[in-house]
Structure formats: structure tokens, C-alpha cells
Design an enzyme around this catalytic site. Structure first.
Site, PDB file in Angstrom:
ATOM      1  CG  HIS A 159      26.002 -23.758 -27.415  1.00  0.00           C
ATOM      2  ND1 HIS A 159      26.281 -23.975 -26.088  1.00  0.00           N
ATOM      3  CD2 HIS A 159      27.099 -24.160 -28.089  1.00  0.00           C
ATOM      4  CE1 HIS A 159      27.515 -24.486 -25.978  1.00  0.00           C
ATOM      5  NE2 HIS A 159      28.022 -24.616 -27.172  1.00  0.00           N
ATOM      6  N   GLY A 228      30.344 -17.140 -15.521  1.00  0.00           N
ATOM      7  CA  GLY A 228      29.133 -17.922 -15.301  1.00  0.00           C
ATOM      8  C   GLY A 228      29.048 -19.207 -16.085  1.00  0.00           C
ATOM      9  CB  THR A 229      30.741 -21.212 -18.288  1.00  0.00           C
ATOM     10  OG1 THR A 229      30.571 -22.507 -18.867  1.00  0.00           O
ATOM     11  CG2 THR A 229      32.208 -20.819 -18.269  1.00  0.00           C
ATOM     12  CB  SER A 230      29.763 -25.663 -15.015  1.00  0.00           C
ATOM     13  OG  SER A 230      29.207 -26.064 -16.263  1.00  0.00           O
ATOM     14  N   PRO A 255      30.591 -17.837  -8.713  1.00  0.00           N
ATOM     15  CG  PRO A 255      28.335 -17.673  -8.153  1.00  0.00           C
ATOM     16  CD  PRO A 255      29.260 -17.887  -9.305  1.00  0.00           C
ATOM     17  CD  GLU A 256      28.833 -23.711  -7.464  1.00  0.00           C
ATOM     18  OE1 GLU A 256      27.700 -23.707  -6.926  1.00  0.00           O
ATOM     19  OE2 GLU A 256      29.162 -24.442  -8.410  1.00  0.00           O
ATOM     20  CB  ALA A 272      27.884 -12.404 -13.499  1.00  0.00           C
TER      21      ALA A 272
HETATM   22  C1  BV8 Z   1      30.073 -31.314 -30.652  1.00  0.00           C
HETATM   23  C2  BV8 Z   1      21.978 -25.509 -26.380  1.00  0.00           C
HETATM   24  C3  BV8 Z   1      31.020 -32.402 -32.544  1.00  0.00           C
HETATM   25  C4  BV8 Z   1      20.820 -26.405 -26.111  1.00  0.00           C
HETATM   26  C5  BV8 Z   1      23.976 -26.622 -25.461  1.00  0.00           C
HETATM   27  C6  BV8 Z   1      35.355 -33.048 -25.577  1.00  0.00           C
HETATM   28  C7  BV8 Z   1      35.411 -33.569 -24.337  1.00  0.00           C
HETATM   29  C8  BV8 Z   1      34.223 -34.074 -23.754  1.00  0.00           C
HETATM   30  C9  BV8 Z   1      32.997 -34.037 -24.406  1.00  0.00           C
HETATM   31  C10 BV8 Z   1      32.949 -33.519 -25.642  1.00  0.00           C
HETATM   32  C11 BV8 Z   1      34.116 -33.041 -26.227  1.00  0.00           C
HETATM   33  N1  BV8 Z   1      33.763 -32.583 -27.428  1.00  0.00           N
HETATM   34  C12 BV8 Z   1      32.434 -32.758 -27.614  1.00  0.00           C
HETATM   35  C13 BV8 Z   1      31.920 -33.333 -26.541  1.00  0.00           C
HETATM   36  C14 BV8 Z   1      30.537 -33.647 -26.362  1.00  0.00           C
HETATM   37  C15 BV8 Z   1      29.709 -32.445 -25.878  1.00  0.00           C
HETATM   38  C16 BV8 Z   1      30.196 -31.972 -24.528  1.00  0.00           C
HETATM   39  O1  BV8 Z   1      30.909 -30.990 -24.396  1.00  0.00           O
HETATM   40  N2  BV8 Z   1      29.726 -32.685 -23.500  1.00  0.00           N
HETATM   41  C17 BV8 Z   1      30.064 -32.252 -22.102  1.00  0.00           C
HETATM   42  C18 BV8 Z   1      28.794 -32.288 -21.280  1.00  0.00           C
HETATM   43  C19 BV8 Z   1      31.095 -33.134 -21.543  1.00  0.00           C
HETATM   44  N3  BV8 Z   1      29.764 -31.346 -26.832  1.00  0.00           N
HETATM   45  C20 BV8 Z   1      28.909 -31.378 -27.880  1.00  0.00           C
HETATM   46  O2  BV8 Z   1      28.115 -32.279 -28.097  1.00  0.00           O
HETATM   47  C21 BV8 Z   1      28.997 -30.196 -28.828  1.00  0.00           C
HETATM   48  N4  BV8 Z   1      29.016 -30.646 -30.192  1.00  0.00           N
HETATM   49  O3  BV8 Z   1      31.029 -31.571 -29.971  1.00  0.00           O
HETATM   50  O4  BV8 Z   1      29.936 -31.646 -31.970  1.00  0.00           O
HETATM   51  C22 BV8 Z   1      30.582 -33.765 -32.410  1.00  0.00           C
HETATM   52  C23 BV8 Z   1      29.635 -34.199 -33.305  1.00  0.00           C
HETATM   53  C24 BV8 Z   1      29.279 -35.537 -33.246  1.00  0.00           C
HETATM   54  C25 BV8 Z   1      29.745 -36.388 -32.218  1.00  0.00           C
HETATM   55  C26 BV8 Z   1      30.640 -35.888 -31.272  1.00  0.00           C
HETATM   56  C27 BV8 Z   1      31.075 -34.567 -31.374  1.00  0.00           C
HETATM   57  C28 BV8 Z   1      27.710 -29.308 -28.712  1.00  0.00           C
HETATM   58  C29 BV8 Z   1      27.610 -28.721 -27.348  1.00  0.00           C
HETATM   59  C30 BV8 Z   1      26.423 -27.718 -27.299  1.00  0.00           C
HETATM   60  C31 BV8 Z   1      25.170 -28.353 -26.751  1.00  0.00           C
HETATM   61  N5  BV8 Z   1      24.124 -27.364 -26.551  1.00  0.00           N
HETATM   62  N6  BV8 Z   1      22.997 -25.672 -25.330  1.00  0.00           N
HETATM   63  C32 BV8 Z   1      20.180 -26.127 -24.749  1.00  0.00           C
HETATM   64  O5  BV8 Z   1      20.423 -25.037 -24.187  1.00  0.00           O
HETATM   65  O6  BV8 Z   1      19.435 -26.989 -24.289  1.00  0.00           O
HETATM   66  S1  BV8 Z   1      25.082 -26.867 -24.161  1.00  0.00           S
HETATM   67  C33 BV8 Z   1      24.361 -26.053 -22.778  1.00  0.00           C
HETATM   68  O7  BV8 Z   1      24.920 -26.673 -21.650  1.00  0.00           O
HETATM   69  C34 BV8 Z   1      24.715 -24.593 -22.640  1.00  0.00           C
HETATM   70  O8  BV8 Z   1      24.709 -23.925 -23.860  1.00  0.00           O
HETATM   71  C35 BV8 Z   1      26.099 -24.662 -22.001  1.00  0.00           C
HETATM   72  O9  BV8 Z   1      27.090 -24.875 -22.970  1.00  0.00           O
HETATM   73  C36 BV8 Z   1      25.978 -25.901 -21.142  1.00  0.00           C
HETATM   74  C37 BV8 Z   1      25.648 -25.532 -19.721  1.00  0.00           C
HETATM   75  O10 BV8 Z   1      26.833 -25.045 -19.159  1.00  0.00           O
HETATM   76  P1  BV8 Z   1      26.871 -23.593 -18.464  1.00  0.00           P
HETATM   77  O11 BV8 Z   1      26.295 -22.569 -19.388  1.00  0.00           O
HETATM   78  O12 BV8 Z   1      28.227 -23.413 -17.968  1.00  0.00           O
HETATM   79  O13 BV8 Z   1      25.787 -23.735 -17.275  1.00  0.00           O
HETATM   80  P2  BV8 Z   1      25.921 -24.602 -15.922  1.00  0.00           P
HETATM   81  O14 BV8 Z   1      24.582 -24.609 -15.324  1.00  0.00           O
HETATM   82  O15 BV8 Z   1      26.622 -25.889 -16.201  1.00  0.00           O
HETATM   83  O16 BV8 Z   1      26.901 -23.728 -15.002  1.00  0.00           O
HETATM   84  C38 BV8 Z   1      26.481 -22.464 -14.563  1.00  0.00           C
HETATM   85  C39 BV8 Z   1      27.678 -21.861 -13.843  1.00  0.00           C
HETATM   86  O17 BV8 Z   1      27.320 -20.542 -13.462  1.00  0.00           O
HETATM   87  C40 BV8 Z   1      28.060 -22.629 -12.570  1.00  0.00           C
HETATM   88  O18 BV8 Z   1      29.479 -22.809 -12.556  1.00  0.00           O
HETATM   89  C41 BV8 Z   1      27.618 -21.689 -11.452  1.00  0.00           C
HETATM   90  O19 BV8 Z   1      28.493 -21.754 -10.345  1.00  0.00           O
HETATM   91  C42 BV8 Z   1      27.717 -20.333 -12.132  1.00  0.00           C
HETATM   92  N7  BV8 Z   1      26.835 -19.306 -11.566  1.00  0.00           N
HETATM   93  C43 BV8 Z   1      25.683 -19.484 -10.915  1.00  0.00           C
HETATM   94  N8  BV8 Z   1      25.170 -18.265 -10.563  1.00  0.00           N
HETATM   95  C44 BV8 Z   1      26.025 -17.324 -11.019  1.00  0.00           C
HETATM   96  C45 BV8 Z   1      27.087 -17.989 -11.682  1.00  0.00           C
HETATM   97  N9  BV8 Z   1      28.115 -17.330 -12.249  1.00  0.00           N
HETATM   98  C46 BV8 Z   1      28.101 -15.968 -12.156  1.00  0.00           C
HETATM   99  N10 BV8 Z   1      27.094 -15.269 -11.565  1.00  0.00           N
HETATM  100  C47 BV8 Z   1      26.056 -15.905 -10.975  1.00  0.00           C
HETATM  101  N11 BV8 Z   1      25.103 -15.194 -10.375  1.00  0.00           N
END
Ligand code: BV8
Ligand code: ZN
Length: 283
Positions: A159, A228-230, A255-256, A272
Site C-alpha cells: 500500500h 496484526g491484520t483484521s 490478540p483477536e 505480535a
Molecule cells: C482495489 C493505505 C481495485 C492508505 C490502505 C473485495 C471484497 C471487498 C472489498 C474489496 C474487494 N476488492 C477491493 C475492495 C475494495 C477495497 C477493500 O478491500 N475494502 C475493504 C475495507 C472491504 N480494496 C481496495 O480499494 C484496494 N484497491 O481493490 O483496487 C479496484 C479499483 C477500482 C474499484 C474497485 C477496485 C486498495 C486497498 C488499499 C487501501 N489503502 N492503506 C492509508 O493507510 O490510509 S488500506 C489500510 O487499511 C491498511 O493499509 C490496511 O490494509 C487496512 C487496515 O487494516 P489492518 O492493517 O489490518 O489494520 P486494522 O486496524 O484493521 O486491524 C489491526 C489488527 O491488529 C486487529 O485485528 C487487531 O486485533 C490487531 N492487533 C492489535 N494490536 C496488536 C494486533 N496484532 C498483533 N499485535 C498487536 N500488539
């Protein structure tokens, strides 16, 4: 919530490694059976499998940087919000087209929040492992540069990276740590077009070459970590699915539980840093 404040939610590392029941799946002839075991039982097997592994693929998300103080997006049950906009909106191609200055304000804010943060034990454990295998590939959803700063080489930034800007016309890149003159948006020195953060926004395609290299590594690996990804954002989450389908021993660290937990051979519930240290400790 202060005016326009970005809601930081630092996830609680629920339950240490030892007191959390861990779901384990054993594949018998393709069908998956679920058993709940304490982490203690699972750790020896995960360590034994890792010891035997030759090609390791790792996908990380915001959680791997949580212990460095980087806010996650969905920690604590609510999604991050900026000036009333959910992050998936302010971080979208649509807003970039309509309001590039707003997107710069958002990423300038996050860059400022990141600037003094350091890699944590999880980043370091992964960096230390990279020479123990025939191939060790990290693909990250994080834009915080912390894997590379911990010493991991050739990190596949699915990303992008918050410390780079890219020209909206000729794709020229600048390093914001050293080449940021402060004007917003930065102006491309090659073609004078406005520059944008070099990150992949929602609705934008991932850098093709980088995704292809990650998919190839996921296909070939025999051990896959999902840390560490949801497990909600695609196509990043296709990568561990590819590895699992290709028969890799798949381990989640979080953790979840996540939508991907049931597809794993082991879902180790914990932070992690703590879990990776336990898995890789005194090799
Ligand atoms: C695209 C950069 C083609 C910017 C980011 C298929 C199905 C459904 C939806 C889609 C699909 N295909 C495409 C989509 C749409 C969309 C998508 O996936 N939407 C989701 C929300 C449903 N995808 C896109 O748009 C992608 N592009 O598909 O292009 C296209 C083109 C035109 C039209 C349509 C399609 C682009 C996706 C990338 C976007 N950019 N980041 C920025 O940072 O602002 S995404 C960003 O959010 C991150 O990079 C990451 O990917 C995401 C966040 O998720 P996580 O990193 O997992 O973080 P989160 O907070 O959610 O979870 C943290 C986890 O850690 C938790 O589980 C927690 O329990 C855990 N944790 C906490 N503490 C700890 C821990 N783990 C370990 N140790 C700890 N201590
Ligand atoms: Zn240019």
C-alpha cells in the site's frame, strides 16, 4: 473528540500468550477440524514447523506496529475517523481527485504522528529471521516504513510508503524525509505537476509488480505468517489465502480472532512482539 482530531485507538494486547485458549486446525485429508488448545500445546508444533520451513511468507497489518505506538485503524472496535470522515473515505481515490490538499493534510498529520516512533520487538524478530530460510518475504499493508527501519530487506510495500511523494503526472518520486520543501501539494521538479502521497488509496490498484512478487512468494512458501491484520482489505488478504491453498502451514498472530483465523493451522492470540519472540526465541 477535539475538533477535527483523528481518533487514536491503541489496541489492548488482550491476554498474554499463556492464558489464552488458541484455536488449532488440523487438516486431515483436506477437511479442517477445529480443536481449542492452550498456546502452550501449540507453540512446540509451530516452532517445529518453522524450524523445518524453507520458504516463509509474511503478511503484516497495522497490529504489528501497534506496540510502537502506531494507532491501528480498527482497534477497540471503532474505525479511525478524521474530521468526521471514516479513514476509508479520506484515504480514497475519490477524495484525492476532489480535494488533494485535504489528503495531504491527513497524511501530514499521520507522518507527524509517526516521525518519532521506533520499530518494536515484532519488527526486529522478523528482521532477524530473514537469513534463516531459503526465502523469507515480508509483504506489508503498513505505510510506516518500520519493517525496513528494523533491518528487513526488500519489504513488499503493498500500500505504498508515507515517507514518499509521487508526481500525479510523470510518477517521479521524492523522499519526504530529505526532499520536502514544505509547499502543499509538493510540485514535481520534472514536470511541475502536483505530487500526491505515494500510498495506495481505496479504489486504487496496488503496484502491479509488487503484488505479483508477493503472490509468487505466497504460492511458493511452505510457511505463512499473518500478523496484526483484521483480514478485511483486498487484494492484500488474497495473499495468505493463496499460501493456505498452496498447502503452506499457516499461522495467525493477533490478540483477536479474525475472519481468517479458521483458515489457519494455528491462530496464536497475543501481541505480535510477545508471540513472535516466543515462536522464534533461542532458536
Ligand atoms: C482495489 C493505505 C481495485 C492508505 C490502505 C473485495 C471484497 C471487498 C472489498 C474489496 C474487494 N476488492 C477491493 C475492495 C475494495 C477495497 C477493500 O478491500 N475494502 C475493504 C475495507 C472491504 N480494496 C481496495 O480499494 C484496494 N484497491 O481493490 O483496487 C479496484 C479499483 C477500482 C474499484 C474497485 C477496485 C486498495 C486497498 C488499499 C487501501 N489503502 N492503506 C492509508 O493507510 O490510509 S488500506 C489500510 O487499511 C491498511 O493499509 C490496511 O490494509 C487496512 C487496515 O487494516 P489492518 O492493517 O489490518 O489494520 P486494522 O486496524 O484493521 O486491524 C489491526 C489488527 O491488529 C486487529 O485485528 C487487531 O486485533 C490487531 N492487533 C492489535 N494490536 C496488536 C494486533 N496484532 C498483533 N499485535 C498487536 N500488539
Ligand atoms: Zn512530474
Amino acid at each position: 473528540m477535539a475538533n477535527g482530531a483523528y481518533l487514536f485507538t491503541l489496541p489492548r494486547a488482550q491476554g498474554g500468550l499463556l492464558d489464552t485458549a488458541v484455536a488449532r486446525s488440523a487438516t486431515i485429508a483436506g477437511e479442517v477440524t477445529m480443536h481449542t488448545n492452550t498456546a502452550n500445546d501449540l507453540l512446540p508444533e509451530v516452532r517445529a514447523r518453522l524450524k523445518r520451513a524453507r520458504r516463509v511468507f509474511v503478511l503484516t497489518g497495522a497490529g504489528v506496529s501497534a506496540e510502537s505506538g502506531v494507532p491501528t485503524f480498527r482497534g477497540g472496535g471503532n474505525a479511525a475517523v478524521w474530521k468526521g470522515m471514516p479513514f476509508s473515505l479520506i484515504s480514497s481515490a475519490g477524495v484525492l481527485e476532489r480535494d488533494l490538499p485535504a489528503v495531504w493534510e491527513w497524511f501530514d498529520y499521520r507522518r507527524n504522528a509517526l516521525k518519532d516512533l521506533q520499530p518494536n520487538a515484532a519488527h526486529h524478530a522478523l528482521a532477524q529471521m530473514q537469513d534463516d530460510f531459503a526465502s523469507f518475504v515480508i509483504a506489508t499493508q503498513n505505510i510506516d516504513d518500520l519493517h525496513t527501519r528494523a533491518g528487513s530487506r526488500d519489504v513488499l510495500e503493498l500500500h505504498g510508503n508515507i515517507w514518499r511523494a509521487r508526481c500525479t503526472n510523470c510518477q517521479a518520486l521524492i523522499a519526504l524525509r530529505t526532499e520536502d520543501k514544505g509547499e502543499r501539494p509538493p510540485v514535481c521538479r520534472t514536470c511541475s505537476a502536483p505530487m500526491r502521497p505515494d500510498v495506495v488509496l481505496f479504489g486504487e490498484l496496488l503496484p502491479a509488480g509488487i503484488f505479483a512478487r508477493a503472490a509468487a512468494a505466497a504460492t511458493r512458501c511452505d510457511f505463512c505468517f499473518v500478523i496484526g491484520t483484521s483480514a478485511l482489505v483486498y487484494p492484500a488478504m488474497q495473499l495468505p489465502e493463496i499460501a493456505r491453498q498452496a498447502g503452506a502451514y499457516t499461522v495467525e498472530i493477533n490478540p483477536e480472532r479474525t475472519p481468517f483465523s479458521d483458515s489457519c493451522h494455528a491462530a496464536l492470540q497475543g501481541g505480535a512482539g510477545e508471540v513472535l519472540t516466543a515462536v522464534t526465541g533461542d532458536k
